[in-house]
Write a protein that holds these residues in place. Structure first.
Motif: not given
Ligand SMILES: *[C@@H]1O[C@H](CO)[C@@H](O)[C@H](O)[C@H]1NC(C)=O
Ligand SMILES: CC(=O)N[C@H]1CO[C@H](CO)[C@@H](O)[C@@H]1O
Length: 387
Positions: A311, A315, A323, A359
């Motif tokens: 992911t 992202h 994320s 993220g």
């Protein structure tokens, strides 16, 4: 019978080898059935004026944060670490900035004189000068787009350098001191600078700028390294063959260096030798891949970690994708376990599904003011949490 037995044993052997190579892959991609457990994410604010800051560094005496930022749009086209090499993507408007958490003030730092090749940031370090702690040296990776052959960027990769700047506490001006370009600076990722403005260690996340093997790094077919430079005498590889070499941070003793593996997880503990080569003394295991590292005033190592690596990769090119993020603290074990070789203890301190912190690639802890800062390469905002 034996004719049948032979292919079955060969098949089993092949399956074992493939499985052995595949399990780490599932682990890296976060496809091993991990369930998120939200942690430490309830008392946080977000700062959207500071997007896509791959690396954040705390100036501990003042509590001011230094950030190396970009825009999610630019990251989607130009992120050499993950083979995004579209040099004609959005113009580079990367910048270095400061953020003062107590006032919320944001200052974009002005580079003097401006860099002729532009600035495309990644890893960074900020180190007070040994001569005068109000003066700061900033070391920043610069993934320049190739000047002579912008169309060939996808074949030749970035023209990466490391820039050294000088500034002072509270100043909005960065005086450019050196551009370091060297064959040992291959695919620079992160930097651990020194207080003399002259020397630094840095990670190369791969062994080549562009090649087929890069894409097979996940199978252990290409590793990164750590390099050392002195702006007067040049650079060298201080330790070769570190799988997934990514974030780098220096312990308060200056001679212990930590390097995070974005590939197989774990933190390499390296000791600096008299000739500035590095010797690996330990690997601290973690349950997931990790990224940029920082060390707080109390010597605790803070790591940005990836609950779901796949992911995370998606992202970077699609910033709106949630994320999940996590952070771990690594503490030197002084209890009875240390006697039996458990020299370090790893604790999860933060986990979120991507709404509060997205993220995350860089985590910094202010041990005095009890704040946790989180940011990410394509994250829409800085996240600041009370701990
Ligand atoms: C994310 O987690 C929070 C709690 O931490 C929850 O309220 C929210 O609904 C979750 N969002 C998504 C999209 O999963
Ligand atoms: C210095 C730095 O920020 N290094 C890494 C942080 O995380 C991203 C995402 O994996 C890496 O690409 C950077 O190289």
């Amino acid at each position: 019978m034996s004719r049948l037995y032979f292919p079955i044993s060969v098949l089993l052997a092949v399956a074992a080898v493939v499985g052995y190579r595949l399990y780490p892959l599932l682990f890296i991609l976060g496809l091993n059935g991990r369930v998120l457990e939200p942690l430490g994410n309830t008392d946080c604010i977000t700062v959207p004026a500071l997007p896509a800051c791959e690396k954040i560094v705390l100036h501990a005496p003042t509590g001011v944060l230094y950030l190396a930022c970009s825009s999610p749009e630019s990251r989607a086209h130009w992120t050499p670490a993950i083979n995004r090499l579209n040099a004609s993507g959005p113009a580079d408007d990367d910048f270095l900035a400061t953020y003062a958490p107590h006032t919320g003030a944001i200052v974009r730092l002005v580079i003097e004189p401006p860099l002729p090749g532009g600035l495309s940031v990644h890893g960074m370090d900020v180190v007070p000068s040994a001569d005068d702690p109000r003066e700061l040296f900033i070391y920043a990776v610069n993934h320049r787009r190739p000047a002579d052959a912008p169309d060939a960027a996808s074949k030749i990769g970035a023209d990466s350098t490391i820039e050294v700047f000088k500034t002072s506490v509270g100043s909005a001006v960065l005086t450019h001191l050196h551009t370091v370009r060297d064959p040992a600076i291959i695919t620079p990722n992160d930097i651990a600078g020194s207080s003399n403005g002259r020397e630094f260690f840095f990670t190369n996340d791969h062994a080549s700028k562009t090649s087929l093997l890069r894409h097979l790094a996940v199978l252990g077919l290409q590793a990164g390294s750590v390099g050392y430079c002195d702006v007067h005498t040049g650079c060298k590889i201080a330790i070769p063959s570190l799988q997934g070499a990514n974030g780098i941070a220096r312990a308060p003793n200056n001679d212990t260096i930590f390097v995070g593996s974005a590939l197989h997880g774990g933190i390499y503990v390296l000791e600096r030798q008299a000739d500035n080569a590095l010797l690996k003394t330990h690997t601290i295991a973690t349950d997931r891949p990790l990224d940029n590292l920082s060390v707080d005033e109390e010597g605790v190592v803070w790591a940005a970690t990836f609950p779901y690596g796949l992911t995370m990769l998606k992202h970077i090119v699609n910033a709106t994708l949630l994320s999940p993020a996590s952070a771990h603290a690594v503490v030197r074990n002084t209890g009875p376990g240390s006697f039996y070789g458990e020299k370090f203890r790893v604790e999860k301190v933060f986990e979120d599904n991507g709404t509060v912190a997205r993220g995350t690639t860089s985590v910094v802890h202010d041990a005095v003011r009890r704040r946790l800062f989180l940011h990410g390469i394509s994250a829409p905002h800085l996240t600041v949490c009370a701990l």
